[in-house]
Design a protein around this motif. Structure first.
Motif, mmCIF file in Angstrom:
data_model
loop_
_atom_site.group_PDB
_atom_site.id
_atom_site.type_symbol
_atom_site.label_atom_id
_atom_site.label_comp_id
_atom_site.label_asym_id
_atom_site.label_seq_id
_atom_site.Cartn_x
_atom_site.Cartn_y
_atom_site.Cartn_z
ATOM 1 N N THR A 89 3.219 6.656 7.553
ATOM 2 C CA THR A 89 3.973 5.491 8.038
ATOM 3 C C THR A 89 5.477 5.731 8.099
ATOM 4 O O THR A 89 6.231 4.839 8.481
ATOM 5 N N TYR A 130 -0.745 7.791 3.039
ATOM 6 C CA TYR A 130 -0.429 6.599 3.831
ATOM 7 C C TYR A 130 1.083 6.415 3.969
ATOM 8 O O TYR A 130 1.597 6.163 5.063
ATOM 9 N N ILE A 135 -6.701 5.248 7.082
ATOM 10 C CA ILE A 135 -6.456 5.927 5.800
ATOM 11 C C ILE A 135 -6.442 4.908 4.669
ATOM 12 O O ILE A 135 -7.042 5.124 3.605
ATOM 13 N N ASN A 136 -5.799 3.778 4.902
ATOM 14 C CA ASN A 136 -5.692 2.743 3.869
ATOM 15 C C ASN A 136 -7.055 2.160 3.503
ATOM 16 O O ASN A 136 -7.276 1.730 2.370
ATOM 17 N N ARG A 171 -4.511 8.618 -1.875
ATOM 18 C CA ARG A 171 -4.484 7.941 -0.587
ATOM 19 C C ARG A 171 -3.132 7.340 -0.225
ATOM 20 O O ARG A 171 -2.633 7.539 0.875
ATOM 21 N N ASN A 172 -2.530 6.567 -1.142
ATOM 22 C CA ASN A 172 -1.321 5.884 -0.697
ATOM 23 C C ASN A 172 -0.119 6.805 -0.595
ATOM 24 O O ASN A 172 0.878 6.458 0.021
ATOM 25 N N ASN A 229 0.810 -1.215 0.000
ATOM 26 C CA ASN A 229 0.000 0.000 0.000
ATOM 27 C C ASN A 229 0.846 1.268 0.000
ATOM 28 O O ASN A 229 0.314 2.374 -0.079
ATOM 29 N N ALA A 252 -3.089 5.004 10.164
ATOM 30 C CA ALA A 252 -2.544 4.553 8.876
ATOM 31 C C ALA A 252 -3.470 3.517 8.258
ATOM 32 O O ALA A 252 -3.755 3.551 7.049
#
Length: 736
Positions: free
Chosen positions: A695, A691, A498-499, A687-688, A454, A495
């Protein structure tokens, strides 16, 4: 003669070292009876050559004072004595000192004119036959050919290093080929951009280059898209873009493309969507090799380790806790299959699972090697596994090659010595590097790939982890349970939210995830600066340089990396009479600045803290600029565990790193991360990307800005689309 002069004139006394591939030369130059060591790109020079060199004096730690050459102009000797010295030096094959003396005694100052324009007259010299005369003529023609090429190319701003590449490919016919078809400069590894070749064609009013121009434009378009991560492009789109770019009929572009496919200048394949895709040869070959090698390793797996449940029980007793169902499944597959992909988000137990696998393998007396794409990722892997991990480049024993290309000592003829290879952060690995790694893997080696699918894909072209998972031919375990100790962290839980496309929790004030609402760009900038230099150091003891990292979705804009870096440099490391600084290409670097290497450079020397030495600083490495040596035109950068020496020429790939893009942060983790959420370019609001940024934080993350901007990213599931062929190559011709 002034020792700091920018220009020196002299005669080459001796050649100490010469690299015919890139023109790098070390020579002794006789300048007014003073022998000076000159170093730099001086292609094709020989003993006796008269040179006019531009550059500067520098002092090498080992070799002493040298003249660093930035430009070299070779002058043909004019006096009788200079001509004799030149010919006596054997610069022209077939002419030694005795023959040179005879020729010069007869023709004096007209010697070169005779050799070049009336070579038959050389037979007037006793001992020179017609065959030998023509041989001398050809040798002289070739020697002068490169000098003439340099002069010819200078008008098109083609530098000596590029001229050497051209000469190495086309030789004495270089000028003729360029005048006839400058687009040949885009091929055969010469690396001249299409736009520059097109400028030469336009400047020279060259006719009959329709097809070569179209071929070059096709290659340029595909190559340009590798920067977006593509290893291939849809044929239909390629034709449309290319025809618009060079204002050529689509039918004609299609016709030329077919010819290129026939002569294997490009490769084509049909993917699952029944569309044709076009590859550059190196990416087509790389992804085909990866697929074939993985299939081979799956067919011939290593020996199965017996009594796995008992071994897991032993490890559980040692560590004092039990493994979850999916963790045990991963351990089983790692020990019974040839290859395993272990993936999952933060807090799902990837490291715990990996450590169990390593312990069992070591108890089984297997040699286990660990690697990661970046230095920081390798260091983190070493810490969490308590086993040495190396970067992929170091593991494969990289060597520098002309053209900034890596050559690896470990390859198909010289495999790695291991029973198991574990590779972390696989999402960061591009197709070409992965191909090189698999070439070094011995048959029967166990492979374990660890990563988070992701996160953002690699900076280089390819989607290796995603394609391998989607192929479904490789055993894969996706860890999806967040363990209790990790659930206490909002970094971890948010996280995952969000994913999943859910709003992150932002109203908890006593955890590790904070959202500061602010809709004014100037105020956001001031808050970022204040957090770094006052609030976080005071509240948490964090160092602005070592612990805190600002990440921005974009390089440009009011809160892009460029503007934030300027503000942070002014706040953390302002100008001072005690601090030296240098500026170039709109960059300003100062002693004490936090900086990042932004491109792989395999030639930069470094010395590690343990005294070991090597070469190569890689894309994404972060350090502190510790010294500037204006006299010797060098800077020193202290990285995590090594110190590197940069020439001024190498600094062009160094940037301020108080703030970097989220893309550039891949493979790194930081104690505290700050991300502005404000008016980023629409194509970066997905999104990613968010993310991946979240992270990167180990203990604290602060988002500052608009909640609308944050939710736009959360709701945009459109992943970075990459056109690649690995999935298709893995799934064709065989079931697993």
């Amino acid at each position: 003669m002034e020792k700091n002069s920018g220009e020196i004139n002299g005669v080459v006394d001796s050649i100490v070292y010469a690299n015919s591939q890139n023109g790098y030369t070390v020579l002794r130059l006789d300048v007014e009876d003073d022998l000076i060591t000159a170093v730099g790109t001086m292609p094709g020079v020989g003993i006796g050559d008269e040179l006019k060199l531009t550059g500067y004096f520098t002092k090498h730690q080992k070799y002493g004072e040298q003249f660093a050459v930035t430009d070299c102009e070779r002058c043909q000797p004019k006096t009788t004595s200079a001509i004799l010295n030149y010919l006596s030096s054997r610069s022209i094959k077939g002419v030694g000192p005795l023959t040179a003396q005879k020729i010069v005694e007869l023709f004096k100052e007209k010697t070169f004119d005779v050799i070049e324009k009336q070579p038959q007259r050389l037979t007037e010299v006793k001992g020179i036959t017609m065959a030998k005369a023509m041989k001398i003529h050809e040798e002289m023609k070739e020697a002068n050919g490169f000098r003439d090429l340099l002069v010819f190319l200078k008008q098109y701003n083609i530098n000596p290093q590029e001229a050497v590449r051209i000469w190495n490919v086309y030789g004495i016919k270089s000028k003729e080929i360029i005048e006839e078809n400058p687009f040949m400069l885009c091929e055969n590894g010469i690396g001249i951009a299409f736009s520059r070749a097109n400028e030469i064609a336009l400047a020279g009013n060259i006719d009959n280059v329709r097809e070569p121009r179209t071929r070059a434009a096709i290659l340029h378009t595909i190559s340009y898209n590798t920067r977006n991560g593509y290893t291939c492009v849809p044929e239909e789109k390629l034709i449309d873009v290319c025809s618009a770019y060079i204002k050529e009929e689509p039918e004609y572009v299609s016709e030329v493309l077919e010819k290129m496919a026939d002569d294997e200048s490009v490769y084509k394949c049909t993917k699952d969507d029944d569309k044709e895709y076009v590859f550059l040869p190196m990416y087509y070959q790389a992804e085909n090799y990866i697929a074939a090698r993985i299939k081979m390793l799956l067919r011939y797996p290593p020996s199965v380790i017996e009594d796995i449940d008992d071994r897991i029980g032993e490890i559980e007793y040692e560590v004092g806790f039990g493994y979850a169902r999916l963790q045990k499944e991963a351990i089983h597959k790692a020990l019974t299959k040839g290859i395993l992909i272990l993936t999952g988000g933060p807090g799902t137990g990837k490291t715990t699972t990996l450590n169990a696998i390593i312990k069992i393998l070591q108890k089984n007396n297997e040699k286990v090697l660990l690697a990661a794409p970046t230095g920081r990722a390798a260091q983190r892997m070493t810490v969490v596994t308590k086993c040495e991990a190396k970067t992929i480049h170091r593991l494969l024993e990289v060597e520098w090659k002309e053209g900034d290309k890596p050559v690896f000592k470990r390859n198909e003829q010289n495999n790695l010595r291991c029973d198991t290879l574990i590779l972390d952060e696989v999402s960061m690995v591009d197709s070409l590097l992965f191909e090189s790694l698999l070439k070094a893997v011995p048959l029967g080696c166990r492979l374990i790939f660890v990563g988070d699918n992701n996160q953002l894909p690699s900076v280089g072209a390819g989607n290796v982890l995603g394609d391998m998972i989607e192929s479904k031919i490789i055993p894969t375990v996706i860890l999806n349970e967040i363990f209790r100790q990790s659930m206490r962290s909002l970094i971890v839980t948010n996280a995952h939210r969000i994913n999943r496309g859910e709003p992150p929790v932002i109203d908890v004030k006593n955890n590790d995830f904070f959202f500061l609402r602010n809709n004014n760009s100037k105020s956001i900038m001031n808050t970022i600066v204040d957090l770094c230099i006052r609030r976080l150091p005071k509240s948490y003891g964090y160092s602005p340089l070592e612990d805190i990292q600002i990440l921005s979705p974009s390089k440009i804009g009011e809160l892009g990396t460029a503007e934030i870096n300027k503000a942070m440099q002014q706040a953390i490391n302002p100008p001072s009479p005690e601090k030296m600084q240098i500026s170039f290409k709109e960059k300003l670097l100062r002693i004490g600045d936090k900086v990042m290497q932004c491109k792989n450079n395999y030639g930069i020397p470094w010395e590690a803290d343990d005294g070991s030495c090597g070469e190569g600083i890689f894309n994404g490495e972060i350090g502190i600029l510790s010294s500037i040596d204006t006299r010797n035109k060098q800077i020193t950068i202290d990285f995590d565990s090594k110190t590197a020496k940069y020439t001024y020429e190498d600094i062009q790939d160094v940037e301020l790193a108080y703030c970097c893009t989220i893309h550039k942060s891949q493979g790194n983790e930081f104690e505290a991360v700050i991300i502005p959420m404000y008016n980023s370019p629409r194509q970066l609001m997905y999104r990613n990307l968010l993310y991946t940024g979240v992270t990167r934080a180990k203990k604290l993350i602060i988002l500052i800005g608009s909640s609308d901007s944050m939710m736009t990213m959360v709701n945009n599931y459109k992943k970075t689309v990459r056109f690649t062929g690995l999935k298709e190559f893995l799934t064709e011709d065989g079931d697993f």
